[in-house]
Each structure stands twice: as structure tokens, then as C-alpha cells.
Design a protein around this motif. Structure first.
Motif, PDB file in Angstrom:
ATOM      1  N   THR A  32     -39.026  31.646  82.803  1.00 16.10           N
ATOM      2  CA  THR A  32     -37.924  30.787  82.376  1.00 16.10           C
ATOM      3  C   THR A  32     -36.864  30.722  83.464  1.00 16.10           C
ATOM      4  O   THR A  32     -36.499  31.749  84.039  1.00 16.10           O
ATOM      5  CB  THR A  32     -37.277  31.320  81.077  1.00 16.10           C
ATOM      6  OG1 THR A  32     -38.283  31.478  80.075  1.00 16.10           O
ATOM      7  CG2 THR A  32     -36.215  30.361  80.576  1.00 16.10           C
ATOM      8  N   LEU A  46     -24.295  25.747  80.886  1.00 17.27           N
ATOM      9  CA  LEU A  46     -25.743  25.621  80.921  1.00 17.27           C
ATOM     10  C   LEU A  46     -26.101  24.147  80.786  1.00 17.27           C
ATOM     11  O   LEU A  46     -25.633  23.462  79.880  1.00 17.27           O
ATOM     12  CB  LEU A  46     -26.367  26.426  79.785  1.00 17.27           C
ATOM     13  CG  LEU A  46     -27.885  26.397  79.690  1.00 17.27           C
ATOM     14  CD1 LEU A  46     -28.524  27.041  80.920  1.00 17.27           C
ATOM     15  CD2 LEU A  46     -28.355  27.118  78.426  1.00 17.27           C
ATOM     16  N   ARG A  97     -35.382  34.285  84.769  1.00 16.40           N
ATOM     17  CA  ARG A  97     -35.601  35.429  83.896  1.00 16.40           C
ATOM     18  C   ARG A  97     -36.980  35.989  84.169  1.00 16.40           C
ATOM     19  O   ARG A  97     -37.962  35.264  84.191  1.00 16.40           O
ATOM     20  CB  ARG A  97     -35.476  35.014  82.435  1.00 16.40           C
ATOM     21  CG  ARG A  97     -35.676  36.134  81.452  1.00 16.40           C
ATOM     22  CD  ARG A  97     -35.249  35.717  80.066  1.00 16.40           C
ATOM     23  NE  ARG A  97     -33.811  35.600  79.973  1.00 16.40           N
ATOM     24  CZ  ARG A  97     -33.180  35.062  78.928  1.00 16.40           C
ATOM     25  NH1 ARG A  97     -33.873  34.563  77.929  1.00 16.40           N
ATOM     26  NH2 ARG A  97     -31.874  34.995  78.909  1.00 16.40           N
ATOM     27  N   LEU A 102     -36.540  39.859  78.002  1.00 17.19           N
ATOM     28  CA  LEU A 102     -35.807  39.158  76.961  1.00 17.19           C
ATOM     29  C   LEU A 102     -34.316  39.461  77.028  1.00 17.19           C
ATOM     30  O   LEU A 102     -33.520  38.761  76.460  1.00 17.19           O
ATOM     31  CB  LEU A 102     -36.329  39.574  75.578  1.00 17.19           C
ATOM     32  CG  LEU A 102     -37.775  39.205  75.289  1.00 17.19           C
ATOM     33  CD1 LEU A 102     -38.215  39.754  73.948  1.00 17.19           C
ATOM     34  CD2 LEU A 102     -37.956  37.693  75.319  1.00 17.19           C
ATOM     35  N   PRO A 104     -30.572  39.677  78.337  1.00 15.64           N
ATOM     36  CA  PRO A 104     -29.768  38.786  79.191  1.00 15.64           C
ATOM     37  C   PRO A 104     -29.551  39.342  80.582  1.00 15.64           C
ATOM     38  O   PRO A 104     -29.442  38.590  81.546  1.00 15.64           O
ATOM     39  CB  PRO A 104     -28.444  38.677  78.434  1.00 15.64           C
ATOM     40  CG  PRO A 104     -28.792  38.952  77.027  1.00 15.64           C
ATOM     41  CD  PRO A 104     -29.894  39.968  77.074  1.00 15.64           C
ATOM     42  N   TYR A 105     -29.488  40.669  80.701  1.00 16.56           N
ATOM     43  CA  TYR A 105     -29.212  41.188  82.024  1.00 16.56           C
ATOM     44  C   TYR A 105     -30.410  41.097  82.934  1.00 16.56           C
ATOM     45  O   TYR A 105     -30.328  41.413  84.101  1.00 16.56           O
ATOM     46  CB  TYR A 105     -28.716  42.627  81.939  1.00 16.56           C
ATOM     47  CG  TYR A 105     -29.568  43.564  81.123  1.00 16.56           C
ATOM     48  CD1 TYR A 105     -29.185  43.936  79.856  1.00 16.56           C
ATOM     49  CD2 TYR A 105     -30.747  44.086  81.636  1.00 16.56           C
ATOM     50  CE1 TYR A 105     -29.970  44.803  79.103  1.00 16.56           C
ATOM     51  CE2 TYR A 105     -31.533  44.941  80.893  1.00 16.56           C
ATOM     52  CZ  TYR A 105     -31.134  45.294  79.626  1.00 16.56           C
ATOM     53  OH  TYR A 105     -31.898  46.140  78.889  1.00 16.56           O
ATOM     54  N   GLN A 107     -31.578  38.358  83.752  1.00 20.04           N
ATOM     55  CA  GLN A 107     -31.452  37.007  84.270  1.00 20.04           C
ATOM     56  C   GLN A 107     -30.759  37.116  85.620  1.00 20.04           C
ATOM     57  O   GLN A 107     -29.657  37.631  85.710  1.00 20.04           O
ATOM     58  CB  GLN A 107     -30.631  36.170  83.283  1.00 20.04           C
ATOM     59  CG  GLN A 107     -30.678  34.694  83.520  1.00 20.04           C
ATOM     60  CD  GLN A 107     -29.942  33.906  82.448  1.00 20.04           C
ATOM     61  OE1 GLN A 107     -29.246  32.958  82.743  1.00 20.04           O
ATOM     62  NE2 GLN A 107     -30.088  34.264  81.194  1.00 20.04           N
ATOM     63  N   PHE A 109     -29.295  35.424  89.150  1.00 26.75           N
ATOM     64  CA  PHE A 109     -28.710  34.167  89.592  1.00 26.75           C
ATOM     65  C   PHE A 109     -28.999  33.891  91.057  1.00 26.75           C
ATOM     66  O   PHE A 109     -29.015  34.799  91.893  1.00 26.75           O
ATOM     67  CB  PHE A 109     -27.191  34.192  89.377  1.00 26.75           C
ATOM     68  CG  PHE A 109     -26.800  34.046  87.934  1.00 26.75           C
ATOM     69  CD1 PHE A 109     -26.757  35.154  87.106  1.00 26.75           C
ATOM     70  CD2 PHE A 109     -26.510  32.800  87.402  1.00 26.75           C
ATOM     71  CE1 PHE A 109     -26.407  35.023  85.764  1.00 26.75           C
ATOM     72  CE2 PHE A 109     -26.169  32.664  86.065  1.00 26.75           C
ATOM     73  CZ  PHE A 109     -26.114  33.772  85.249  1.00 26.75           C
ATOM     74  N   GLY A 110     -29.209  32.618  91.347  1.00 27.37           N
ATOM     75  CA  GLY A 110     -29.283  32.178  92.734  1.00 27.37           C
ATOM     76  C   GLY A 110     -27.882  32.062  93.291  1.00 27.37           C
ATOM     77  O   GLY A 110     -26.899  32.125  92.542  1.00 27.37           O
TER      78      GLY A 110
END
Lengths: 118, 112
Positions: A32, A46, A97, A102, A104-105, A107, A109-110
Motif C-alpha cells: 500500500t 491524504l 506501508r 498494519l 501506522p508507524y 508507514q 514517508f518519501g
């Protein structure tokens, strides 16, 4: 680690042209990926969520025909801003992700792409 | 009403000061809570998770009050390198995903 890259880091384009932004997970597979937009002094919003091999899910108010998302592989998602206008000028950030993460942490980031439309 | 509200600041403090940031969220179904740090023109980076029992990571202490839907971050002994925008983030399930909802951030400027 978990590294996400974006290309280009900044782009200036003329009104009416299209711009493609790439988001890659370099050392992990990402089922994802998320695309965010951030205007100056505003929160990250988002835009859409994409899963590898399926159509992206767009947030309310985001035009899917204007912001084309393709998640062709487990390591690459692209966002194409079609017929860009000055109001599309913003900071676009992707995040990925880890599969099957599952939390959130998990995830990552670029570094973001700064788009300026003249 | 924004889903996550923060005081935009800026907070201008001298080195060594203690500074506190507050955040409120409107969705009582929010599940997880975080503070992120964002430097100018950079991506956000996770600073710490926030729990009802409170948690501490070095000079940083975070607290969650679910009843009042309030989140706080305390920074002790501020350093110049703490200058950044601090983003309050909550998550909730939507469309099968645990989505991150960002506040607009509170800017901190630490001066010598």
C-alpha cells in the motif's frame, strides 16, 4: 531500514502540462502506498491510497481524472498531475506501508516533491 | 471543524527552556496517536507514539487524555536542533485502512 525515494525532488512546469512523480520503496515491498499533498503552513492531506495491481482509492474532493495514480509493482507508485494549473503547486509526499504491516508507524514517508506550476 | 487542531505558533523559546504543545481531535473513534516532526521542506518523521499512560523518550514526554480528546507534547531542555514543526497525528479506520490524520502543526523556534 525502510527507505522511500521520490523523484523528482522538485519540478517546475508550465500550466496545462502533465507531471509524473515517482515513489519507490527501496529496501522493502509495499503493498500500500499513500499520496499526500501539503500547502504552505497547512496539514498534510491524504489524496489517495493505492494498492499494487488495483485501482487507487481517492479521498473526497480529489479528482481521480486529474491525479492519476498507478501502483504497478510492490516497489513503485506514480502520481501524474494532468493539465497542471498554478493552484496545483504544492508539496506532494508519498508514503509506503510494509507488507503486511498494519501499524501506522510502519508507514514510511518519501522526501517529497515540490511542484511549481507557472 | 478540523479533525485535528493545533496551535500554529510559532513558539520562540531560548535554549534550555521547557515548552508544551497541545492538540485536540474531534473523532472519538480515533485509535492511535502520534507526534511527528517536520523540518522545513522535508517529509514528516515519527517522533513518538502517545499513550494514555503517558510515555517519555529522553527530553520528550507525550500524554493522551481520551476523555477530553486531548494530546500533549512536552519538550524539556530545548536544543537548537529541536527547531521544527511538530505535527499531531491520529489514526482511524476508514475504507479498511488505518489512515493518518495530520494536524497543521505547531512551529517551534529555539534560539541561543
Amino acid at each position: 531500514g525502510a527507505v522511500v525515494s521520490q523523484h523528482p525532488s522538485r519540478v517546475i512546469c508550465k500550466s496545462g502540462t502533465s507531471v509524473k512523480i515517482e515513489c519507490r520503496s527501496l529496501d522493502f515491498q509495499a503493498t500500500t502506498m499513500f499520496w499526500y499533498r501539503q500547502f504552505p503552513k497547512k496539514s498534510l492531506m491524504l489524496m489517495a491510497t493505492s494498492n499494487e495491481g488495483s485501482k487507487a482509492t481517492y479521498e473526497q474532493g480529489v479528482e481521480k481524472d486529474k491525479f492519476l495514480i498507478n501502483h504497478a509493482s510492490l516497489t513503485l507508485s506514480t502520481l501524474t498531475v494532468t493539465s497542471a494549473h498554478p493552484e496545483d503547486s504544492s508539496f506532494y509526499i508519498c508514503s509506503a506501508r510494509k507488507a503486511p504491516g498494519l501499524a501506522p508507524y510502519e508507514q514510511y514517508f518519501g522526501p517529497g516533491t515540490r511542484l511549481t506550476v507557472t | 471543524r478540523k479533525e485535528v487542531e493545533q496551535d500554529p505558533g510559532p513558539f520562540n523559546v531560548p535554549e534550555g527552556a521547557t515548552v508544551a504543545f497541545n492538540c485536540t481531535y474531534s473523532n472519538s473513534a480515533s485509535q492511535s496517536f502520534f507526534w511527528y516532526r517536520q523540518d522545513c521542506r522535508k517529509e514528516p518523521k515519527l517522533l513518538m507514539s502517545v499513550y494514555s499512560s503517558g510515555n517519555e523518550d529522553g527530553r520528550f514526554t507525550a500524554q493522551l487524555n481520551r476523555a477530553s480528546q486531548y494530546i500533549s507534547l512536552l519538550i524539556r531542555d530545548s536544543k537548537l536542533s529541536d527547531s521544527a514543526t511538530y505535527l499531531c497525528v491520529v489514526t482511524h479506520l476508514s475504507g479498511g485502512y488505518n489512515k493518518l490524520i495530520f494536524g497543521a502543526g505547531t512551529r517551534l523556534a529555539v534560539h541561543p
